[in-house]
Design an enzyme around this catalytic site. Structure first.
Site, PDB file in Angstrom:
ATOM      1  N   CYS A 163       0.816  -1.232   0.000  1.00 12.24           N
ATOM      2  CA  CYS A 163       0.000   0.000   0.000  1.00 12.24           C
ATOM      3  C   CYS A 163       0.842   1.273   0.000  1.00 12.24           C
ATOM      4  O   CYS A 163       1.046   1.910   1.043  1.00 12.24           O
ATOM      5  CB  CYS A 163      -0.992   0.048   1.152  1.00 12.24           C
ATOM      6  SG  CYS A 163      -2.226   1.325   0.817  1.00 12.24           S
ATOM      7  N   CYS A 340      -5.999   2.383  -4.855  1.00  9.06           N
ATOM      8  CA  CYS A 340      -5.507   2.927  -3.594  1.00  9.06           C
ATOM      9  C   CYS A 340      -6.497   3.980  -3.108  1.00  9.06           C
ATOM     10  O   CYS A 340      -6.608   5.045  -3.728  1.00  9.06           O
ATOM     11  CB  CYS A 340      -4.110   3.535  -3.808  1.00  9.06           C
ATOM     12  SG  CYS A 340      -3.321   3.928  -2.258  1.00  9.06           S
TER      13      CYS A 340
HETATM   14  P1  FAD Z   1      -0.961 -11.067   3.693  1.00 10.50           P
HETATM   15  O1  FAD Z   1      -2.418 -10.758   3.710  1.00 10.50           O
HETATM   16  O2  FAD Z   1      -0.073 -10.231   4.536  1.00 10.50           O
HETATM   17  O3  FAD Z   1      -0.842 -12.616   4.085  1.00 10.50           O
HETATM   18  C1  FAD Z   1       0.374 -13.309   4.107  1.00 10.50           C
HETATM   19  C2  FAD Z   1       0.192 -14.514   5.016  1.00 10.50           C
HETATM   20  O4  FAD Z   1       1.322 -15.401   4.876  1.00 10.50           O
HETATM   21  C3  FAD Z   1       0.101 -14.120   6.491  1.00 10.50           C
HETATM   22  O5  FAD Z   1      -1.123 -14.579   7.026  1.00 10.50           O
HETATM   23  C4  FAD Z   1       1.308 -14.792   7.125  1.00 10.50           C
HETATM   24  O6  FAD Z   1       1.053 -15.273   8.434  1.00 10.50           O
HETATM   25  C5  FAD Z   1       1.588 -15.936   6.140  1.00 10.50           C
HETATM   26  N1  FAD Z   1       2.973 -16.392   6.186  1.00 10.50           N
HETATM   27  C6  FAD Z   1       4.102 -15.659   6.324  1.00 10.50           C
HETATM   28  N2  FAD Z   1       5.186 -16.456   6.356  1.00 10.50           N
HETATM   29  C7  FAD Z   1       4.733 -17.724   6.204  1.00 10.50           C
HETATM   30  C8  FAD Z   1       5.371 -18.996   6.165  1.00 10.50           C
HETATM   31  N3  FAD Z   1       6.694 -19.118   6.318  1.00 10.50           N
HETATM   32  N4  FAD Z   1       4.596 -20.095   5.974  1.00 10.50           N
HETATM   33  C9  FAD Z   1       3.240 -19.990   5.853  1.00 10.50           C
HETATM   34  N5  FAD Z   1       2.594 -18.811   5.895  1.00 10.50           N
HETATM   35  C10 FAD Z   1       3.328 -17.692   6.082  1.00 10.50           C
HETATM   36  N6  FAD Z   1      -4.577  -2.621   0.505  1.00 10.50           N
HETATM   37  C11 FAD Z   1      -5.648  -2.106  -0.159  1.00 10.50           C
HETATM   38  O7  FAD Z   1      -6.126  -2.721  -1.118  1.00 10.50           O
HETATM   39  N7  FAD Z   1      -6.212  -0.908   0.202  1.00 10.50           N
HETATM   40  C12 FAD Z   1      -5.757  -0.211   1.268  1.00 10.50           C
HETATM   41  O8  FAD Z   1      -6.302   0.837   1.590  1.00 10.50           O
HETATM   42  C13 FAD Z   1      -4.654  -0.742   1.995  1.00 10.50           C
HETATM   43  N8  FAD Z   1      -4.166  -0.068   3.063  1.00 10.50           N
HETATM   44  C14 FAD Z   1      -3.164  -0.638   3.805  1.00 10.50           C
HETATM   45  C15 FAD Z   1      -2.714   0.049   4.938  1.00 10.50           C
HETATM   46  C16 FAD Z   1      -1.728  -0.498   5.741  1.00 10.50           C
HETATM   47  C17 FAD Z   1      -1.257   0.266   6.957  1.00 10.50           C
HETATM   48  C18 FAD Z   1      -1.184  -1.768   5.421  1.00 10.50           C
HETATM   49  C19 FAD Z   1      -0.129  -2.394   6.306  1.00 10.50           C
HETATM   50  C20 FAD Z   1      -1.606  -2.442   4.281  1.00 10.50           C
HETATM   51  C21 FAD Z   1      -2.587  -1.892   3.462  1.00 10.50           C
HETATM   52  N9  FAD Z   1      -3.033  -2.524   2.291  1.00 10.50           N
HETATM   53  C22 FAD Z   1      -4.085  -1.980   1.577  1.00 10.50           C
HETATM   54  C23 FAD Z   1      -2.277  -3.672   1.728  1.00 10.50           C
HETATM   55  C24 FAD Z   1      -2.954  -5.020   1.895  1.00 10.50           C
HETATM   56  O9  FAD Z   1      -3.364  -5.251   3.213  1.00 10.50           O
HETATM   57  C25 FAD Z   1      -1.965  -6.108   1.429  1.00 10.50           C
HETATM   58  O10 FAD Z   1      -1.464  -5.781   0.157  1.00 10.50           O
HETATM   59  C26 FAD Z   1      -2.600  -7.488   1.371  1.00 10.50           C
HETATM   60  O11 FAD Z   1      -3.138  -7.870   2.612  1.00 10.50           O
HETATM   61  C27 FAD Z   1      -1.566  -8.517   0.909  1.00 10.50           C
HETATM   62  O12 FAD Z   1      -2.106  -9.814   0.899  1.00 10.50           O
HETATM   63  P2  FAD Z   1      -1.133 -11.079   0.838  1.00 10.50           P
HETATM   64  O13 FAD Z   1      -2.023 -12.272   0.814  1.00 10.50           O
HETATM   65  O14 FAD Z   1      -0.135 -10.903  -0.228  1.00 10.50           O
HETATM   66  O15 FAD Z   1      -0.351 -11.010   2.216  1.00 10.50           O
END
Ligand code: FAD
Length: 396
Positions: A163, A340
């Site tokens: 983000c 965003c």
């Molecule tokens: P995540 O949802 O982070 O999931 C990754 C998972 O992998 C976690 O559950 C973790 O426990 C697991 N994991 C890690 N290591 C291992 C391992 N070794 N083995 C097994 N599992 C593991 N996005 C928007 O669309 N709009 C917004 O307004 C927005 N605002 C944001 C504001 C903030 C402050 C933040 C921090 C983020 C924001 N985002 C926003 C971004 C959004 O939340 C992320 O891009 C999204 O959650 C990413 O998803 P993901 O599945 O890639 O990772």
């Protein structure tokens, strides 16, 4: 070593992992799917901006992971340690070797707090806050309420982050709050960012420049936070163009940590040179291991790392993975869509939506670069509902 096997193994039960699992389960109820996820909680991170701004409590962003593992999907509460993609297998930290027919890597991004000298042990204390961690996100609001004047400094590191709008959204809320509290004239609000400009997409950058001007925010672009000195309340920035370092004193310092692919991904054969899972940008299939897919923050997809991007990535990944299993060509095509919701104050928001080429890809029949209350309402009420009940259930 214990061994087991599943048709499809998903690494990570965050936004990407659960969205894909739900879509695969809905499309193919008999498929044997497992999710490897260590955490007992699932967080809706986009609301953390509003937690930091005092709009909602942090508990509202967290739910039980168990409630979002789709029925019939096996949840392995463990952590992946290493990948062995030549053998279609991986090994967990708990010591199990798991084989798969297809693998989906959705492990998110790693926060590298330790890359900032002096930060260890001081996060969440003495005015140093961050919306990037559930543990301390409420400290941002605490520090804002206690702020009586001085410098409020907001940073953006020199690495890719999740983000890219979040580092400035909290700054606009802070500015608004300081005005309401009657202390804005005793304060400097400063954006010290490693980026070359306020935002990467021209149309929204132009609108945000006006917001920055209207709010009298000072900007220092191409400056990367490298050290904090809590004793003297100073933040040290490296000038990325080779100029002198910048030292800013602070009363409040909102830190966005340097970020990277998780170490276990970086060190694996799945990674590209930069460490991200090396996938084709339109099909989400791995460029060297055809039975591996990836999406979200840990993938190499050259788009803005957001949940909004994952909403469009997940259906493409699920479609292509199922096509591969059926021996059909991969026709699902992701165009880089990301969004965003740029909060610019309480009750104001610019909804940026764009594709790989940085071309606006807007959903509404009006100019989305204007600050609107309706888009704020969408972020605070509509999008969380869409996330928990639509996206994570594989419906939207
Ligand atoms: P995540 O949802 O982070 O999931 C990754 C998972 O992998 C976690 O559950 C973790 O426990 C697991 N994991 C890690 N290591 C291992 C391992 N070794 N083995 C097994 N599992 C593991 N996005 C928007 O669309 N709009 C917004 O307004 C927005 N605002 C944001 C504001 C903030 C402050 C933040 C921090 C983020 C924001 N985002 C926003 C971004 C959004 O939340 C992320 O891009 C999204 O959650 C990413 O998803 P993901 O599945 O890639 O990772």
């Amino acid at each position: 070593m214990k061994e087991n096997h599943h048709d499809v193994v998903i690494v990570g039960g965050g936004t990407g992992g659960i969205s894909v699992a739900a879509r695969l389960r809905n499309a193919s109820p008999t498929l044997d799917i497992a999710i490897i996820e260590p955490s007992e909680f699932h967080d809706y991170q986009p609301l953390w901006t509003l937690v930091g701004g005092g709009v909602v409590g942090k508990e509202t962003t967290r739910r039980s992971e168990a409630d979002y593992i789709p029925p019939g999907v096996t949840w392995i509460r463990d952590r992946v340690a290493t990948f062995d993609p030549d053998k279609s297998a991986l090994v967990t930290e708990g010591g199990t070797r798991i084989r798969y027919q297809q693998l989906v890597v959705a492990a998110g991004i790693q926060l590298n707090w330790d890359k900032i000298a002096g930060l260890a042990g001081n996060l969440g204390k003495g005015g140093i806050v961050s919306n990037y961690s559930y543990d301390i996100v409420d400290k941002t609001w605490e520090a804002l309420r206690q702020f009586r004047g001085g410098n409020a400094v907001f940073t953006f590191p020199s690495t890719p982050i999740k983000c890219a709008g979040a580092p400035q959204k909290i700054m606009y809320l802070a500015d608004d709050h300081l005005r309401r509290a009657g202390v804005r004239d005793k304060s400097r609000v400063i954006y010290a960012s490693a980026t070359p400009a306020i935002f990467g997409v021209k149309k929204y950058a132009a609108a945000l420049e006006k917001v920055v001007q209207r709010k009298s925010i000072e900007t220092h672009f191409r400056h990367d936070l490298v050290e904090v000195r809590p004793a003297s309340k100073e933040a040290i920035f490296r000038n990325l163009d080779g100029g002198a370092e910048l030292v800013l004193s602070y009363e409040l310092l909102h830190v966005v940590p340097p970020q990277s692919a998780p170490n276990f991904v970086k060190s694996s054969a799945l990674a590209n040179e930069a460490g991200w899972v090396d996938v084709h940008k339109h099909t989400l299939q791995h460029v060297r291991f055809p039975n591996v897919f990836s999406l979200g923050d840990c993938s190499s997809l050259p788009t803005s790392r957001t949940g909004a991007a994952i909403r469009k990535e997940a259906p493409v990944l699920a479609e292509n993975l199922l096509a591969l299993r059926d021996g059909k060509p991969l026709t699902g095509h992701y165009d880089g869509y990301a969004s965003c919701p740029l909060v610019t104050g309480y009750g104001r928001l610019i909804l940026a939506e764009f594709d790989y080429d940085g071309k606006p890809a807007e959903s509404f029949p009006f100019d989305q670069s204007r600050e609107r209350f309706s888009m704020w309402a969408l972020k605070t009420h509509g999008l969380p509902e869409l996330y928990w009940n639509g996206m994570l259930r594989g419906r939207v």
